[in-house]
Design a protein around this motif. Structure first.
Motif, PDB file in Angstrom:
ATOM      1  N   ARG A   1     -11.064  13.685  -2.790  1.00 34.44           N
ATOM      2  CA  ARG A   1     -11.022  13.227  -4.183  1.00 34.44           C
ATOM      3  C   ARG A   1     -10.800  14.400  -5.145  1.00 34.44           C
ATOM      4  NH1 ARG A   1     -15.267  10.321  -2.070  1.00 34.44           N
ATOM      5  NH2 ARG A   1     -16.870  11.485  -3.201  1.00 34.44           N
ATOM      6  N   GLU A   2     -11.407  15.533  -4.851  1.00 36.01           N
ATOM      7  CA  GLU A   2     -11.188  16.713  -5.697  1.00 36.01           C
ATOM      8  C   GLU A   2      -9.740  17.179  -5.613  1.00 36.01           C
ATOM      9  OE1 GLU A   2     -14.059  19.478  -4.266  1.00 36.01           O
ATOM     10  OE2 GLU A   2     -15.765  18.298  -4.977  1.00 36.01           O
ATOM     11  N   ALA A   3      -9.182  17.139  -4.411  1.00 34.08           N
ATOM     12  CA  ALA A   3      -7.780  17.522  -4.254  1.00 34.08           C
ATOM     13  C   ALA A   3      -6.865  16.523  -4.961  1.00 34.08           C
ATOM     14  CB  ALA A   3      -7.423  17.617  -2.768  1.00 34.08           C
ATOM     15  N   LEU A   4      -7.212  15.253  -4.888  1.00 35.89           N
ATOM     16  CA  LEU A   4      -6.406  14.220  -5.526  1.00 35.89           C
ATOM     17  C   LEU A   4      -6.358  14.428  -7.040  1.00 35.89           C
ATOM     18  CD1 LEU A   4      -6.450  10.480  -4.561  1.00 35.89           C
ATOM     19  CD2 LEU A   4      -6.422  11.124  -6.971  1.00 35.89           C
ATOM     20  N   ALA A   5      -7.485  14.820  -7.611  1.00 30.42           N
ATOM     21  CA  ALA A   5      -7.540  15.043  -9.053  1.00 30.42           C
ATOM     22  C   ALA A   5      -6.615  16.180  -9.483  1.00 30.42           C
ATOM     23  CB  ALA A   5      -8.970  15.344  -9.490  1.00 30.42           C
TER      24      ALA A   5
ATOM     25  N   CYS B   1       1.941  -0.258  -4.082  1.00 32.79           N
ATOM     26  CA  CYS B   1       1.586   0.925  -4.867  1.00 32.79           C
ATOM     27  C   CYS B   1       1.933   2.200  -4.096  1.00 32.79           C
ATOM     28  CB  CYS B   1       0.097   0.892  -5.219  1.00 32.79           C
ATOM     29  SG  CYS B   1      -0.414   2.182  -6.373  1.00 32.79           S
ATOM     30  N   PRO B   2       3.218   2.466  -3.877  1.00 28.10           N
ATOM     31  CA  PRO B   2       3.596   3.677  -3.144  1.00 28.10           C
ATOM     32  C   PRO B   2       3.170   4.954  -3.851  1.00 28.10           C
ATOM     33  CG  PRO B   2       5.531   2.636  -4.124  1.00 28.10           C
ATOM     34  CD  PRO B   2       4.398   1.667  -4.279  1.00 28.10           C
ATOM     35  N   ALA B   3       3.086   4.930  -5.176  1.00 23.85           N
ATOM     36  CA  ALA B   3       2.667   6.135  -5.898  1.00 23.85           C
ATOM     37  C   ALA B   3       1.223   6.484  -5.566  1.00 23.85           C
ATOM     38  CB  ALA B   3       2.828   5.922  -7.402  1.00 23.85           C
ATOM     39  N   GLY B   4       0.365   5.482  -5.474  1.00 24.11           N
ATOM     40  CA  GLY B   4      -1.027   5.738  -5.091  1.00 24.11           C
ATOM     41  C   GLY B   4      -1.139   6.236  -3.660  1.00 24.11           C
ATOM     42  N   ALA B   5      -0.313   5.662  -2.768  1.00 22.29           N
ATOM     43  CA  ALA B   5      -0.304   6.123  -1.379  1.00 22.29           C
ATOM     44  C   ALA B   5       0.097   7.583  -1.297  1.00 22.29           C
ATOM     45  CB  ALA B   5       0.645   5.258  -0.553  1.00 22.29           C
ATOM     46  N   ALA B   6       1.130   7.947  -2.041  1.00 25.81           N
ATOM     47  CA  ALA B   6       1.607   9.333  -2.020  1.00 25.81           C
ATOM     48  C   ALA B   6       0.549  10.293  -2.557  1.00 25.81           C
ATOM     49  CB  ALA B   6       2.890   9.456  -2.832  1.00 25.81           C
ATOM     50  N   LEU B   7      -0.190   9.876  -3.584  1.00 30.71           N
ATOM     51  CA  LEU B   7      -1.271  10.705  -4.111  1.00 30.71           C
ATOM     52  C   LEU B   7      -2.321  10.996  -3.035  1.00 30.71           C
ATOM     53  CD1 LEU B   7      -2.095   9.267  -7.666  1.00 30.71           C
ATOM     54  CD2 LEU B   7      -1.302  11.584  -7.137  1.00 30.71           C
ATOM     55  N   ILE B   8      -2.723   9.959  -2.319  1.00 30.55           N
ATOM     56  CA  ILE B   8      -3.750  10.123  -1.286  1.00 30.55           C
ATOM     57  C   ILE B   8      -3.245  11.017  -0.162  1.00 30.55           C
ATOM     58  CG2 ILE B   8      -5.087   8.926   0.489  1.00 30.55           C
ATOM     59  CD1 ILE B   8      -5.249   6.529  -1.431  1.00 30.55           C
ATOM     60  N   GLU B   9      -2.033  10.780   0.296  1.00 29.96           N
ATOM     61  CA  GLU B   9      -1.492  11.582   1.400  1.00 29.96           C
ATOM     62  C   GLU B   9      -1.337  13.040   0.997  1.00 29.96           C
ATOM     63  OE1 GLU B   9       0.908   7.765   3.318  1.00 29.96           O
ATOM     64  OE2 GLU B   9       1.919   9.145   1.951  1.00 29.96           O
ATOM     65  N   ARG B  10      -0.888  13.271  -0.221  1.00 21.68           N
ATOM     66  CA  ARG B  10      -0.781  14.653  -0.706  1.00 21.68           C
ATOM     67  C   ARG B  10      -2.168  15.296  -0.801  1.00 21.68           C
ATOM     68  NH1 ARG B  10       2.147  17.799  -4.528  1.00 21.68           N
ATOM     69  NH2 ARG B  10       1.005  19.781  -4.681  1.00 21.68           N
TER      70      ARG B  10
ATOM     71  N   ASP C   1      -3.381  16.265   2.665  1.00 19.57           N
ATOM     72  CA  ASP C   1      -2.663  17.476   3.081  1.00 19.57           C
ATOM     73  C   ASP C   1      -3.232  18.717   2.395  1.00 19.57           C
ATOM     74  OD1 ASP C   1      -0.977  16.257   4.847  1.00 19.57           O
ATOM     75  OD2 ASP C   1       0.775  16.273   3.536  1.00 19.57           O
ATOM     76  N   ASP C   2      -3.466  18.604   1.089  1.00 19.27           N
ATOM     77  CA  ASP C   2      -3.918  19.768   0.330  1.00 19.27           C
ATOM     78  C   ASP C   2      -5.315  20.215   0.739  1.00 19.27           C
ATOM     79  OD1 ASP C   2      -1.524  19.707  -0.983  1.00 19.27           O
ATOM     80  OD2 ASP C   2      -2.327  19.015  -2.913  1.00 19.27           O
ATOM     81  N   CYS C   3      -6.221  19.268   0.943  1.00 14.90           N
ATOM     82  CA  CYS C   3      -7.590  19.691   1.274  1.00 14.90           C
ATOM     83  C   CYS C   3      -7.667  20.233   2.700  1.00 14.90           C
ATOM     84  CB  CYS C   3      -8.595  18.568   1.028  1.00 14.90           C
ATOM     85  SG  CYS C   3      -8.661  17.276   2.254  1.00 14.90           S
ATOM     86  N   VAL C   4      -6.856  19.674   3.619  1.00 16.71           N
ATOM     87  CA  VAL C   4      -6.815  20.219   4.979  1.00 16.71           C
ATOM     88  C   VAL C   4      -6.192  21.614   4.966  1.00 16.71           C
ATOM     89  CG1 VAL C   4      -5.757  19.926   7.254  1.00 16.71           C
ATOM     90  CG2 VAL C   4      -6.835  17.983   6.136  1.00 16.71           C
TER      91      VAL C   4
ATOM     92  N   VAL D   1      -9.506   5.405  -2.666  1.00 12.95           N
ATOM     93  CA  VAL D   1      -8.621   4.390  -3.246  1.00 12.95           C
ATOM     94  C   VAL D   1      -8.912   4.210  -4.729  1.00 12.95           C
ATOM     95  CG1 VAL D   1      -8.114   1.907  -3.300  1.00 12.95           C
ATOM     96  CG2 VAL D   1      -8.156   3.123  -1.120  1.00 12.95           C
ATOM     97  N   ASP D   2     -10.191   4.141  -5.099  1.00 15.46           N
ATOM     98  CA  ASP D   2     -10.553   3.969  -6.508  1.00 15.46           C
ATOM     99  C   ASP D   2     -10.064   5.147  -7.345  1.00 15.46           C
ATOM    100  OD1 ASP D   2     -11.747   1.557  -5.944  1.00 15.46           O
ATOM    101  OD2 ASP D   2     -13.782   2.362  -5.831  1.00 15.46           O
ATOM    102  N   ALA D   3     -10.180   6.354  -6.802  1.00 11.87           N
ATOM    103  CA  ALA D   3      -9.717   7.537  -7.534  1.00 11.87           C
ATOM    104  C   ALA D   3      -8.204   7.498  -7.729  1.00 11.87           C
ATOM    105  CB  ALA D   3     -10.134   8.805  -6.798  1.00 11.87           C
ATOM    106  N   ALA D   4      -7.478   7.119  -6.678  1.00 10.00           N
ATOM    107  CA  ALA D   4      -6.020   7.023  -6.792  1.00 10.00           C
ATOM    108  C   ALA D   4      -5.617   5.884  -7.716  1.00 10.00           C
ATOM    109  CB  ALA D   4      -5.405   6.827  -5.407  1.00 10.00           C
ATOM    110  N   ALA D   5      -6.316   4.755  -7.608  1.00  2.63           N
ATOM    111  CA  ALA D   5      -5.995   3.599  -8.447  1.00  2.63           C
ATOM    112  C   ALA D   5      -6.149   3.934  -9.924  1.00  2.63           C
ATOM    113  CB  ALA D   5      -6.877   2.419  -8.065  1.00  2.63           C
TER     114      ALA D   5
END
Length: 363
Positions: A354-358, A316-325, A328-331, A29-33
């Motif tokens: 967190r690495e995928a989120l970045a 914060c739907p944009a932050g939610a979308a970042l986390i979900e993406r 998905d990417d790391c899996v 959450v902190d990374a997305a925020a």
């Protein structure tokens, strides 16, 4: 999202693996925020077994007051062998039920999606899982869990008899089915209402009210399904479901069954919502005392619950979308904890997200 007032999240790490998975959810959450300009502050409180040990109560008044004043509540898990006496006057699960009641949470949302990269992790054949993307809306305040339990000693001929009542009002059914219809309108427009109307009077009320509510949502198609047939279809043809709405106990059982569609119960998030006030967000798994403290738990259910928190309570739907993406990417890239047949620990999986989120491009 522009910077504004801090969003206040009460953290209830709870028991067992709860503190481990919640720690990773907070870090994500902190990374997305940071990516979207959201400010989140946390308030740690006690619930469940650890609260019983510290205060004698599963849900201390201080915890409930803090939750009522928050924007959202992030929960890990409650319970464990230490507090597992079913005859104990105070049990960890009472904290969770009390929290739902105290916050007026009437609907539990449990999304179930079969990730293409994890089809082999499920015991079901991949062709049964292709296209599975459903949402279970479980009623939370009525039904047998909140009925009046009685233990009747005087049974003719000797012995004992136990009785639990399953009670629903039309208002309880109406509000949860209306929410399911609104959610379905933003998805594929289909609601399946699950009951046991061929046997239970409470289910006949449920079916009648569900039909009335759906009539006020002409863009949504409603069908009814008996719970035993629904349990079978979850295994044989789950891709045919869009939104499933059902009672408290049926929803509890069906969503645990649905965990096999994702390969692990550790993948499934949930959100509990009321008419107003903070929502409660938690993975659907338990406290897993057999692996607690060993850094082996899958944190993805908690991380995806935190994404739901950003979407439904923190605006914060944009932050939610970042986390979900990022999940998905790391899996997709092969990140796996032991429950998914891999070797990553809890912290390693959190770091992978967190690495995928970045790397997720800005929207």
């Amino acid at each position: 999202m522009s910077a504004g007032a801090d969003k206040r999240v009460v953290v209830l790490a709870g028991d067992g693996i709860g503190p481990e998975v919640v720690a990773e959810a907070r870090a994500v959450v902190d990374a997305a925020a940071a990516r979207v300009g959201l400010r989140v502050c946390y308030d740690e409180q006690l619930i469940g077994g650890v609260a019983i040990d510290a205060t004698g109560e599963a849900l201390p008044e201080r915890t409930l007051d803090a939750c009522r004043d928050a924007d959202a509540v992030l929960l890990g898990a409650v319970g464990g062998p230490k507090w597992d006496d079913p005859n104990a006057p105070v049990r960890p699960e009472q904290g969770l039920l009390g929290l739902r009641k105290g916050l007026g949470l009437f609907a539990n949302l449990r999304p179930v999606r079969a990730h293409p990269a994890l089809l082999d992790a499920s015991p079901l054949r991949p062709e049964r899982l292709s296209g599975v993307d459903l949402l279970v809306v479980r009623e939370l305040t009525g039904g047998i869990y909140f009925g009046t339990p009685r233990l009747l000693e005087a049974v003719p001929g000797g012995g004992t008899r136990a009785l639990d009542t399953m009670v629903y009002t039309d208002a309880e059914v109406r509000r949860v089915v209306a929410l399911a219809c609104r959610l379905a309108a933003g998805r594929r427009g289909r609601v399946t209402s699950v009951d046991k109307a061929n046997v239970l009077e409470s289910s006949r009320l449920w079916r009648r009210v569900a039909t009335e509510v759906a009539a006020a949502h002409p863009a949504v198609e409603l069908d009814h399904l008996l719970v035993d047939a629904a349990a079978m279809r979850l295994i044989t043809s789950a891709a045919g479901f869009d939104v499933v709405v059902t009672s408290n106990m049926f929803g509890d059982i069906l969503t645990d069954e649905a965990s096999v569609l994702t390969g692990s119960i550790g993948m499934l998030p949930s959100a509990s919502l009321g008419a107003r006030g903070p929502g409660l967000y938690e993975p659907i798994h338990g406290s897993a005392p057999d692996i607690a403290g060993r850094g082996l738990a899958n944190p993805l259910g908690a991380i995806l619950s935190a994404a739901m928190m950003l979407r439904h309570s923190l605006d914060c739907p944009a932050g939610a979308a970042l986390i979900e993406r990022a999940v998905d990417d790391c899996v997709q890239a092969g990140a796996r904890t032991a429950d998914l047949g891999g070797s990553l620990g809890t912290a390693e999986m959190g770091a992978a997200v967190r690495e995928a989120l970045a790397r997720v491009p800005a929207q």
